[in-house]
Design a protein around this motif. Sequence first.
Motif, mmCIF file in Angstrom:
data_model
loop_
_atom_site.group_PDB
_atom_site.id
_atom_site.type_symbol
_atom_site.label_atom_id
_atom_site.label_comp_id
_atom_site.label_asym_id
_atom_site.label_seq_id
_atom_site.Cartn_x
_atom_site.Cartn_y
_atom_site.Cartn_z
ATOM 1 N N GLU A 170 0.835 -1.206 0.000
ATOM 2 C CA GLU A 170 0.000 0.000 0.000
ATOM 3 C C GLU A 170 0.866 1.250 0.000
ATOM 4 O OE1 GLU A 170 -2.651 -0.182 3.332
ATOM 5 O OE2 GLU A 170 -3.958 -1.636 2.358
ATOM 6 N N MET A 171 1.961 1.211 0.760
ATOM 7 C CA MET A 171 2.855 2.361 0.817
ATOM 8 C C MET A 171 3.512 2.597 -0.549
ATOM 9 S SD MET A 171 5.975 3.057 3.471
ATOM 10 C CE MET A 171 6.901 1.632 2.922
ATOM 11 N N SER A 172 3.913 1.540 -1.219
ATOM 12 C CA SER A 172 4.557 1.707 -2.520
ATOM 13 C C SER A 172 3.555 2.116 -3.597
ATOM 14 C CB SER A 172 5.279 0.434 -2.935
ATOM 15 O OG SER A 172 4.369 -0.571 -3.263
ATOM 16 N N ALA A 173 2.296 1.742 -3.443
ATOM 17 C CA ALA A 173 1.284 2.137 -4.428
ATOM 18 C C ALA A 173 1.003 3.631 -4.346
ATOM 19 C CB ALA A 173 -0.007 1.355 -4.202
ATOM 20 N N ASN A 174 1.171 4.206 -3.176
ATOM 21 C CA ASN A 174 0.858 5.618 -2.985
ATOM 22 C C ASN A 174 2.080 6.522 -3.021
ATOM 23 O OD1 ASN A 174 -1.974 5.310 -2.641
ATOM 24 N ND2 ASN A 174 -1.544 4.380 -0.670
ATOM 25 N N SER A 175 3.204 5.981 -3.437
ATOM 26 C CA SER A 175 4.400 6.810 -3.580
ATOM 27 C C SER A 175 4.937 6.658 -4.996
ATOM 28 C CB SER A 175 5.458 6.392 -2.560
ATOM 29 O OG SER A 175 5.859 5.071 -2.779
ATOM 30 N N ARG A 176 5.858 7.500 -5.347
ATOM 31 C CA ARG A 176 6.424 7.398 -6.695
ATOM 32 C C ARG A 176 7.890 7.019 -6.608
ATOM 33 N NH1 ARG A 176 6.923 13.764 -8.254
ATOM 34 N NH2 ARG A 176 8.363 14.177 -6.590
ATOM 35 N N CYS A 177 8.454 6.669 -7.724
ATOM 36 C CA CYS A 177 9.833 6.214 -7.796
ATOM 37 C C CYS A 177 10.771 7.392 -7.540
ATOM 38 C CB CYS A 177 10.091 5.610 -9.171
ATOM 39 S SG CYS A 177 11.734 4.914 -9.326
ATOM 40 N N VAL A 178 11.823 7.157 -6.763
ATOM 41 C CA VAL A 178 12.776 8.222 -6.480
ATOM 42 C C VAL A 178 13.766 8.414 -7.616
ATOM 43 C CG1 VAL A 178 12.598 8.011 -3.992
ATOM 44 C CG2 VAL A 178 14.282 6.656 -5.187
ATOM 45 N N HIS B 162 13.295 6.211 -14.273
ATOM 46 C CA HIS B 162 12.598 4.931 -14.353
ATOM 47 C C HIS B 162 11.402 4.896 -13.407
ATOM 48 C CE1 HIS B 162 11.938 0.699 -14.942
ATOM 49 N NE2 HIS B 162 12.029 0.480 -13.648
ATOM 50 N N GLN B 163 10.238 4.739 -13.954
ATOM 51 C CA GLN B 163 9.028 4.498 -13.188
ATOM 52 C C GLN B 163 8.379 3.253 -13.785
ATOM 53 O OE1 GLN B 163 7.852 6.252 -10.491
ATOM 54 N NE2 GLN B 163 6.254 4.738 -10.281
ATOM 55 N N PRO B 164 8.532 2.087 -13.140
ATOM 56 C CA PRO B 164 8.004 0.854 -13.722
ATOM 57 C C PRO B 164 6.480 0.846 -13.772
ATOM 58 C CG PRO B 164 8.817 0.453 -11.522
ATOM 59 C CD PRO B 164 9.172 1.861 -11.864
ATOM 60 N N LYS B 165 5.940 0.041 -14.661
ATOM 61 C CA LYS B 165 4.488 -0.104 -14.761
ATOM 62 C C LYS B 165 3.960 -0.769 -13.495
ATOM 63 C CE LYS B 165 3.928 1.287 -19.009
ATOM 64 N NZ LYS B 165 3.154 2.431 -19.379
ATOM 65 N N MET B 166 2.862 -0.251 -12.991
ATOM 66 C CA MET B 166 2.268 -0.785 -11.781
ATOM 67 C C MET B 166 1.296 -1.910 -12.133
ATOM 68 S SD MET B 166 0.286 1.343 -8.787
ATOM 69 C CE MET B 166 1.389 2.702 -8.971
ATOM 70 N N PRO B 167 1.388 -3.061 -11.459
ATOM 71 C CA PRO B 167 0.442 -4.147 -11.720
ATOM 72 C C PRO B 167 -0.991 -3.736 -11.376
ATOM 73 C CG PRO B 167 2.299 -4.930 -10.426
ATOM 74 C CD PRO B 167 2.418 -3.460 -10.509
ATOM 75 N N VAL B 168 -1.953 -4.362 -12.018
ATOM 76 C CA VAL B 168 -3.365 -4.020 -11.833
ATOM 77 C C VAL B 168 -3.788 -4.228 -10.381
ATOM 78 C CG1 VAL B 168 -5.729 -4.586 -12.528
ATOM 79 C CG2 VAL B 168 -3.894 -4.563 -14.219
ATOM 80 N N GLN C 39 -2.659 -1.335 -8.338
ATOM 81 C CA GLN C 39 -3.379 -0.100 -8.613
ATOM 82 C C GLN C 39 -4.683 -0.017 -7.826
ATOM 83 O OE1 GLN C 39 -3.868 0.083 -12.821
ATOM 84 N NE2 GLN C 39 -1.811 0.863 -13.185
ATOM 85 N N LYS C 40 -5.255 -1.178 -7.507
ATOM 86 C CA LYS C 40 -6.494 -1.199 -6.719
ATOM 87 C C LYS C 40 -6.266 -0.715 -5.294
ATOM 88 C CE LYS C 40 -8.587 -4.924 -9.339
ATOM 89 N NZ LYS C 40 -9.044 -6.327 -9.310
ATOM 90 N N LEU C 41 -5.012 -0.797 -4.788
ATOM 91 C CA LEU C 41 -4.700 -0.364 -3.439
ATOM 92 C C LEU C 41 -4.442 1.132 -3.355
ATOM 93 C CD1 LEU C 41 -2.231 -3.178 -2.376
ATOM 94 C CD2 LEU C 41 -4.621 -2.961 -1.744
ATOM 95 N N LYS C 42 -4.296 1.786 -4.488
ATOM 96 C CA LYS C 42 -3.934 3.195 -4.515
ATOM 97 C C LYS C 42 -5.082 4.079 -4.027
ATOM 98 C CE LYS C 42 -1.629 6.508 -7.388
ATOM 99 N NZ LYS C 42 -0.933 6.765 -8.607
ATOM 100 N N LYS C 43 -4.725 5.039 -3.186
ATOM 101 C CA LYS C 43 -5.715 5.980 -2.673
ATOM 102 C C LYS C 43 -5.864 7.118 -3.679
ATOM 103 C CE LYS C 43 -4.606 5.172 2.116
ATOM 104 N NZ LYS C 43 -4.035 5.740 3.339
#
Length: 50
Positions: free
Chosen positions: A24-32, A36-42, A45-49
């Motif tokens: 959940e923490m990684s879904a709501n943050s971005r890559c440092v 490179h910002q990898p594609k987020m699995p589906v 993405q459902k966990l993203k606020k």
Amino acid sequence: MKKRKTDSRNHANVMAKVAMAFSEMSANSRCVCIYHQPKMPVGLQKLKKN
């Protein structure tokens, strides 16, 4: 013998909760990294606020 089985289940439950919290923490943050910002699995993405 029974105590060992319940202990291992408790450890597995704790590990699952920790993994869920980190996902959940990684879904709501971005890559440092800038490049490179990898594609987020589906499922993630459902966990993203919103």
